[in-house]
Write a protein that holds these residues in place. Structure first.
Motif, PDB file in Angstrom:
ATOM      1  N   THR A   1      11.416  17.167  17.968  1.00 33.31           N
ATOM      2  CA  THR A   1      11.332  16.773  19.374  1.00 33.31           C
ATOM      3  C   THR A   1      12.626  16.134  19.852  1.00 33.31           C
ATOM      4  O   THR A   1      13.178  16.500  20.900  1.00 33.31           O
ATOM      5  CB  THR A   1      10.160  15.803  19.583  1.00 33.31           C
ATOM      6  OG1 THR A   1       8.945  16.416  19.145  1.00 33.31           O
ATOM      7  CG2 THR A   1      10.028  15.432  21.047  1.00 33.31           C
ATOM      8  N   MET A   2      13.130  15.181  19.088  1.00 30.42           N
ATOM      9  CA  MET A   2      14.337  14.482  19.497  1.00 30.42           C
ATOM     10  C   MET A   2      15.551  15.400  19.451  1.00 30.42           C
ATOM     11  O   MET A   2      16.423  15.346  20.336  1.00 30.42           O
ATOM     12  CB  MET A   2      14.574  13.265  18.604  1.00 30.42           C
ATOM     13  CG  MET A   2      15.729  12.401  19.047  1.00 30.42           C
ATOM     14  SD  MET A   2      15.775  10.833  18.160  1.00 30.42           S
ATOM     15  CE  MET A   2      17.211  10.073  18.930  1.00 30.42           C
ATOM     16  N   GLY A   3      15.646  16.229  18.413  1.00 26.81           N
ATOM     17  CA  GLY A   3      16.785  17.134  18.298  1.00 26.81           C
ATOM     18  C   GLY A   3      16.874  18.092  19.469  1.00 26.81           C
ATOM     19  O   GLY A   3      17.950  18.262  20.065  1.00 26.81           O
ATOM     20  N   CYS A   4      15.756  18.715  19.816  1.00 24.41           N
ATOM     21  CA  CYS A   4      15.746  19.656  20.946  1.00 24.41           C
ATOM     22  C   CYS A   4      16.021  18.936  22.259  1.00 24.41           C
ATOM     23  O   CYS A   4      16.771  19.437  23.112  1.00 24.41           O
ATOM     24  CB  CYS A   4      14.402  20.376  21.016  1.00 24.41           C
ATOM     25  SG  CYS A   4      14.131  21.572  19.698  1.00 24.41           S
TER      26      CYS A   4
ATOM     27  N   LEU B   1      26.967  11.784  22.691  1.00 26.59           N
ATOM     28  CA  LEU B   1      25.861  12.124  21.788  1.00 26.59           C
ATOM     29  C   LEU B   1      26.379  12.732  20.492  1.00 26.59           C
ATOM     30  O   LEU B   1      25.870  12.425  19.408  1.00 26.59           O
ATOM     31  CB  LEU B   1      24.895  13.093  22.480  1.00 26.59           C
ATOM     32  CG  LEU B   1      24.006  12.490  23.561  1.00 26.59           C
ATOM     33  CD1 LEU B   1      23.216  13.586  24.278  1.00 26.59           C
ATOM     34  CD2 LEU B   1      23.036  11.474  22.955  1.00 26.59           C
ATOM     35  N   MET B   2      27.390  13.587  20.598  1.00 24.62           N
ATOM     36  CA  MET B   2      27.959  14.186  19.395  1.00 24.62           C
ATOM     37  C   MET B   2      28.616  13.136  18.509  1.00 24.62           C
ATOM     38  O   MET B   2      28.443  13.140  17.281  1.00 24.62           O
ATOM     39  CB  MET B   2      28.972  15.265  19.782  1.00 24.62           C
ATOM     40  CG  MET B   2      28.360  16.533  20.336  1.00 24.62           C
ATOM     41  SD  MET B   2      27.266  17.366  19.146  1.00 24.62           S
ATOM     42  CE  MET B   2      28.428  17.795  17.871  1.00 24.62           C
TER      43      MET B   2
ATOM     44  N   PHE C   1      19.672  17.687  15.883  1.00 25.69           N
ATOM     45  CA  PHE C   1      20.453  17.678  17.112  1.00 25.69           C
ATOM     46  C   PHE C   1      21.676  18.572  16.982  1.00 25.69           C
ATOM     47  O   PHE C   1      21.973  19.389  17.875  1.00 25.69           O
ATOM     48  CB  PHE C   1      20.871  16.248  17.453  1.00 25.69           C
ATOM     49  CG  PHE C   1      21.933  16.172  18.514  1.00 25.69           C
ATOM     50  CD1 PHE C   1      21.657  16.538  19.820  1.00 25.69           C
ATOM     51  CD2 PHE C   1      23.214  15.758  18.194  1.00 25.69           C
ATOM     52  CE1 PHE C   1      22.643  16.482  20.800  1.00 25.69           C
ATOM     53  CE2 PHE C   1      24.199  15.690  19.158  1.00 25.69           C
ATOM     54  CZ  PHE C   1      23.914  16.057  20.469  1.00 25.69           C
ATOM     55  N   ARG C   2      22.406  18.456  15.884  1.00 23.29           N
ATOM     56  CA  ARG C   2      23.628  19.234  15.701  1.00 23.29           C
ATOM     57  C   ARG C   2      23.329  20.725  15.632  1.00 23.29           C
ATOM     58  O   ARG C   2      24.047  21.549  16.226  1.00 23.29           O
ATOM     59  CB  ARG C   2      24.350  18.774  14.430  1.00 23.29           C
ATOM     60  CG  ARG C   2      24.989  17.395  14.545  1.00 23.29           C
ATOM     61  CD  ARG C   2      25.172  16.750  13.173  1.00 23.29           C
ATOM     62  NE  ARG C   2      26.028  17.537  12.316  1.00 23.29           N
ATOM     63  CZ  ARG C   2      27.345  17.351  12.210  1.00 23.29           C
ATOM     64  NH1 ARG C   2      27.935  16.403  12.896  1.00 23.29           N
ATOM     65  NH2 ARG C   2      28.056  18.098  11.402  1.00 23.29           N
ATOM     66  N   LEU C   3      22.268  21.099  14.901  1.00 22.37           N
ATOM     67  CA  LEU C   3      21.901  22.507  14.810  1.00 22.37           C
ATOM     68  C   LEU C   3      21.444  23.035  16.163  1.00 22.37           C
ATOM     69  O   LEU C   3      21.834  24.136  16.583  1.00 22.37           O
ATOM     70  CB  LEU C   3      20.795  22.693  13.768  1.00 22.37           C
ATOM     71  CG  LEU C   3      20.296  24.126  13.566  1.00 22.37           C
ATOM     72  CD1 LEU C   3      21.434  25.033  13.098  1.00 22.37           C
ATOM     73  CD2 LEU C   3      19.147  24.159  12.564  1.00 22.37           C
ATOM     74  N   SER C   4      20.611  22.261  16.874  1.00 22.98           N
ATOM     75  CA  SER C   4      20.134  22.684  18.192  1.00 22.98           C
ATOM     76  C   SER C   4      21.294  22.864  19.157  1.00 22.98           C
ATOM     77  O   SER C   4      21.351  23.841  19.915  1.00 22.98           O
ATOM     78  CB  SER C   4      19.153  21.653  18.748  1.00 22.98           C
ATOM     79  OG  SER C   4      18.029  21.498  17.909  1.00 22.98           O
TER      80      SER C   4
END
Length: 267
Positions: free
Chosen positions: A83-86, A103-104, A146-149
């Motif tokens: 949820t947070m990553g997306c 964010l990054m 997050f990074r993958l998304s």
């Protein structure tokens, strides 16, 4: 699409674990916390299929209840991370600029931390318990999602069909929900499957070190720690939680490589 011939094996092993965790304690109704010192370290028998531990507790019952505990925490952490990553990836892609850069940079800083060490240190400070463990495991793992998304989403947002949707007047939320998320989700699920194995190992590590949960809750790492000094007297009892950990980690590793994914250029 990429497919793996190992899919039936991964699905079968994972399904067997899920069934054991969900229905095992209902079918094998021995109390996992019931102590009987007169039955301490007894070999497997008809009454105790995997024998008893140093306090006379049924090992199979504790392994089954430990599966529920580990699976419950792992699923909770994965859902929070997905949820947070997306959500953060969608925010970064939509607003871009300083928000995306911030964010990054924040995710890179968290990702650079030694996750297990941070978890062990904070668990020792905050104390055990399921909620604390869920929070700590989520805290150190969300940057992966997050990074993958963001990596997949950024590629898709520059694709021709997404640009065409923008020109047609589609909103950013609609584009993300209908064109980006369906492609992104299989990669996130594959990462989640691998992460479950790591989470189970982390839970077992905390239990082994005595900073996970408090007795008498059945937990695999704590079982291994309790039984390791009796390995000559109770090899079957010690092997049971070890093999349970190997089972779920191997099953999810195979399953993660079996999830079909659309090809996306991440370079």
């Amino acid at each position: 699409m990429q497919r793996s011939g190992a899919c039936p094996l991964g699905i079968g092993l994972t399904l067997a674990f899920c069934l054991a965790a969900a229905f095992g304690p209902l079918l094998y109704t021995v109390d996992p916390d019931a102590q009987n010192l007169l039955m301490s370290l007894k070999a497997p028998s008809q009454g105790h299929w995997l024998g008893t531990d140093q306090l006379g507790r049924d090992v199979l019952a504790r392994v089954l209840h430990g599966a529920r505990y580990s699976a419950g925490i792992a699923i909770s952490v994965i859902l929070f991370n997905l949820t947070m990553g997306c959500a953060l990836a969608g925010i970064a892609m939509w607003f871009g600029g300083a928000i995306s850069t911030g964010l990054m940079m924040f995710s890179d800083a968290v990702y650079a931390l030694p996750g297990l060490l941070v978890t062990i240190l904070l668990a020792d400070v905050l104390g055990g318990g399921a909620l604390v463990i869920v929070f700590l495991l989520w805290l150190v793992a969300w940057p992966e999602y997050f990074r993958l998304s963001y990596a997949i989403g950024a590629q898709l947002m520059r694709s021709d069909h997404v640009l065409a949707s923008k020109l047609a007047g589609a909103s950013g939320l609609t584009i993300f929900r209908l064109q980006v998320l369906p492609v992104m989700l299989p990669y996130l699920l594959s990462l989640g499957a691998i992460s479950v194995g790591r989470i189970v190992l982390s839970i077992a590590t905390l239990g082994f070190l005595g900073i996970g949960i408090s007795p008498p809750q059945a937990e695999w790492g704590m079982m291994i720690n309790d039984l390791r000094i009796y390995w000559q007297l109770a090899p079957v009892q010690l092997a049971a939680p070890v093999l349970a950990i190997i089972w779920i980690v191997l099953a999810l590793l195979i399953l993660s490589h079996s999830i079909p994914k659309a090809k996306v250029g991440l370079g």
